[in-house]
Enzyme design. Structure first.
Site, mmCIF file in Angstrom:
data_model
loop_
_atom_site.group_PDB
_atom_site.id
_atom_site.type_symbol
_atom_site.label_atom_id
_atom_site.label_comp_id
_atom_site.label_asym_id
_atom_site.label_seq_id
_atom_site.Cartn_x
_atom_site.Cartn_y
_atom_site.Cartn_z
ATOM 1 N N LYS A 41 0.715 -1.363 0.038
ATOM 2 C CA LYS A 41 0.264 0.013 -0.364
ATOM 3 C C LYS A 41 0.832 1.280 -0.099
ATOM 4 C CE LYS A 41 -3.998 1.896 2.885
ATOM 5 N NZ LYS A 41 -4.772 1.333 3.926
ATOM 6 N N LEU A 99 -7.043 7.771 3.585
ATOM 7 C CA LEU A 99 -7.118 6.457 4.399
ATOM 8 C C LEU A 99 -8.488 6.515 5.111
ATOM 9 C CD1 LEU A 99 -3.794 6.033 5.967
ATOM 10 C CD2 LEU A 99 -4.425 5.660 3.728
ATOM 11 N N SER A 120 -9.386 0.983 3.409
ATOM 12 C CA SER A 120 -8.819 1.972 2.626
ATOM 13 C C SER A 120 -7.660 1.168 1.556
ATOM 14 C CB SER A 120 -8.118 2.845 3.367
ATOM 15 O OG SER A 120 -7.182 2.351 4.236
ATOM 16 N N ILE A 141 -7.369 0.182 10.653
ATOM 17 C CA ILE A 141 -7.394 0.761 11.908
ATOM 18 C C ILE A 141 -8.725 0.729 12.134
ATOM 19 C CG2 ILE A 141 -8.169 2.976 11.055
ATOM 20 C CD1 ILE A 141 -6.567 4.217 13.519
ATOM 21 N N GLY A 142 -9.716 0.169 11.015
ATOM 22 C CA GLY A 142 -11.121 -0.329 11.120
ATOM 23 C C GLY A 142 -11.639 -1.258 10.226
ATOM 24 N N GLY A 143 -10.669 -2.103 9.583
ATOM 25 C CA GLY A 143 -11.063 -2.980 8.431
ATOM 26 C C GLY A 143 -10.428 -2.693 7.160
ATOM 27 N N SER A 144 -9.667 -1.819 7.224
ATOM 28 C CA SER A 144 -8.871 -1.544 5.876
ATOM 29 C C SER A 144 -8.226 -2.731 5.101
ATOM 30 C CB SER A 144 -7.815 -0.316 6.064
ATOM 31 O OG SER A 144 -8.761 0.834 6.612
#
Length: 606
Positions: A179, A237, A263, A284-287
């Protein structure tokens, strides 16, 4: 297109909406600049060119790094537009035999071929560079291409193997993508910001522009891996869809009517197209887990403090109570384990202060595979978080996973933990705490506007940061939530939990209503997770239920966005959750799930 089932009219014309996005962005650019007077603004460069021209130049620069002999004919590109699925047979039909043979292999097998010299590192690197070049032309998923550097690296590896009669490390000759948050020497990092073009994280004249390398990249090189390209991502992101002003919107190559997620969506798309052996994203939340599930590949999100994040770019980096982690995406569970085990062998805690010193104990892993203690496992099954119910393909994937485990003699138990809505609310509080001032500062460097997907998730202007005492109280609330969840887990005696990655198999563009909620809870708890593909949506089986009674307005929107025809063929996955810092145990448990699905999946409709 309206199927008479409450589906919004905009679904059928969504791509026409995206085509008009440039006009929309001009308006939002004016709104953004007008509404953010606190953001310091400066020219993009000494030329003072527009952000649109800067982005166009960058796109062309990237495209021109593809060797001429790998440029696809216009008729192929046009044909790709009319195909729903461009992974598998579509892209494979474009490849020569050697490229297809190499890139179709699992990374574990590729490394064995390199070790026994049936493939050279140059052969393998060339094959993946070529396939990723094709994939980028079909899908626009690479922000940075550096095939020349990769091939030079591969030549050095071949020379070393020839002179020493051994490989440099565990990953000798294995091509990887990352990434575009990770710095690679000699390569630019934009992280999707137009204002970062020609700079080091938005700053000119630092001398760091092309000499800094992220710790993760250093570790990969020490193991012999070969970075070949960096993948596109969501602007700032900040979205469950991947879109930025440099490359635009990235579609899902498995089903081009849907999103590739975010992201780390570019990495998910590259892995679906097999553009590299293995890829790296951040979460950080499902990325990481969301793009893995949406694109039908395996994904691994560790707890905080396992994979090195040092010297990588990030957004809103001052918020560390709920921290971003480095995850891995690949074609198999074995490929994820291979990479994580290899990285642990470099002892990353000696180079990155934030890493927890927990080595990988292979002896423990192998012994526990055969021990009586783990022959039968207990799985908590969470089919719905109680706020937004999953679409039919995801519900079916969950049922298949539970049934194959029961067929193997494992125990499944209904999972009814402390409210996930509460956990999601806490997580969102931390994500929103800084008011996105950092992200909007980066946008202001070029004057570019927030893209539609970012505006949908966080708005088009900065917010007032959370007061410090409120932030402290939120931290206390998080600690209490984590303890209550841990107590519940212990009381249930579960070895792992299986739950959806999201309430849908990808999303329609612009339909990101609740994408992160199921997975952000895992980040809030600082647990680890492995995504396992289960099946694909089937319009004949996964019917729209017109009698369904939505739980709330968001659930209604999510349900109305489900169209069996559009979703047909989309990957449907589950995630296996392990407790904090129990990654090695999670890999062992995930292997049991994966093998059960392989043995019995078809019996239950996978």
């Amino acid at each position: 297109m309206n199927h008479g089932r409450g589906v919004p009219d905009w679904i059928g014309s969504i791509w026409r909406t995206i085509a008009l996005l440039s006009i929309f962005q001009c308006v939002t650019c004016w709104q953004f600049l007008k509404s953010s007077p606190n953001v310091y603004q400066r020219p993009l460069s000494s030329e003072n060119i527009s952000w649109q021209e800067a982005a166009a130049r960058k796109r062309l620069e990237t495209y021109n790094k593809i060797p001429q002999q790998w440029i696809l004919p216009e008729d192929v590109l046009e044909a790709a537009k009319s195909h729903r699925k461009i992974t598998g047979s579509f892209i494979e039909a474009l490849l020569d035999n050697e490229t297809l043979k190499i890139t179709s292999l699992d990374p574990v097998d590729i490394l064995e071929h390199i070790r026994n010299r049936s493939f050279t590192s140059v052969q393998v690197t060339t094959a993946f560079c070529k396939r990723s070049a094709y994939g980028h032309q079909l899908n626009e998923n690479l922000l940075e291409i550096f095939y020349d550097l990769a091939l030079d690296n591969a030549k050095e590896l071949d020379a070393y193997q020839a002179s020493h009669n051994s490989t440099i490390g565990t990953l000798h000759g294995l091509p990887v993508t990352l990434k575009d948050q990770f710095h690679v020497k000699g390569v630019e990092t934009t992280m999707g910001y137009v204002g970062w073009i020609g700079t080091f994280e938005g700053h000119k004249g630092t001398g760091k522009e092309r000499i800094i390398e992220s710790e993760l990249v250093r570790e990969l090189r020490s193991l012999g891996a070969v970075p070949i390209a960096k993948t596109t991502l969501a602007q700032a992101l900040a979205s469950g869809e991947t879109s930025n002003n440099i490359l635009g919107y990235t579609k899902n190559p498995v089903n081009q009517e849907l999103s590739c997620g975010g992201s780390s969506g570019g990495e998910g798309a590259v892995q679906a197209l097999r553009g590299s052996a293995v890829g790296f994203g951040t979460d950080i939340g499902g990325s990481v887990v969301v793009p893995s599930a949406f694109n039908g590949v395996y994904g691994f999100k560790p707890s905080v403090g396992r994979n090195a994040y040092r010297d990588a770019a990030n957004a809103e980096r001052g918020q560390t109570v709920v921290s971003s982690v480095v995850g891995i995406l690949g074609p198999s569970l074995a490929s994820l384990k291979l990479m994580f085990r290899a990285l642990m062998s470099t002892e990353p805690w000696r180079y990155d202060h934030d890493i927890v010193p927990i080595p990988w104990y292979e002896e423990l892993y192998e012994q526990s595979e055969d021990s009586e203690a783990v022959t039968k496992l207990s799985f908590g099954i969470l089919e719905s978080d109680g706020s937004v119910s999953p679409h039919p393909p995801i519900r079916r994937a969950m049922k298949i996973a539970a049934k194959v485990l029961e067929k193997e003699g494992h125990k499944t138990i209904t999972w009814d933990p402390p409210s996930h809505a509460e956990g999601y609310d806490i997580h969102y509080g931390f994500m929103d705490a800084g008011g996105y001032n950092d992200s909007f500062t980066q946008l202001a460097l070029s004057g570019e506007p927030p893209v539609r997907e970012m505006m949908q998730d966080i708005g088009y202007r900065t917010k007032t940061p959370m007061p410090i005492l409120e932030y402290f109280n939120l931290t206390i609330r998080l600690k209490d939530y984590r303890n209550r969840y841990a107590d519940y887990w212990k009381s249930m005696g579960a070895d792992a939990v299986i739950m959806p990655v999201a309430p849908h198999a990808a999303v329609l563009p612009g339909g990101n209503y609740y994408t992160y909620a199921y997975s952000s809870i895992i980040d809030a708890l600082n647990y680890c997770s492995i995504v396992i593909p289960v099946t694909t949506a089937d319009q004949r089986v996964d019917k729209f239920d017109g009698k369904y009674k939505p739980l709330n307005d968001i659930d209604k929107k999510n349900w109305q966005a489900y169209d069996p025809d559009i979703y047909d063929g989309a990957p449907a996955a589950v995630q296996v959750i392990g407790r904090r810092l129990e990654e090695q145990r999670l890999f062992r448990i995930a292997r049991a799930v994966d093998e059960a699905l392989r043995r019995h999946g078809k019996l239950f409709g996978a």
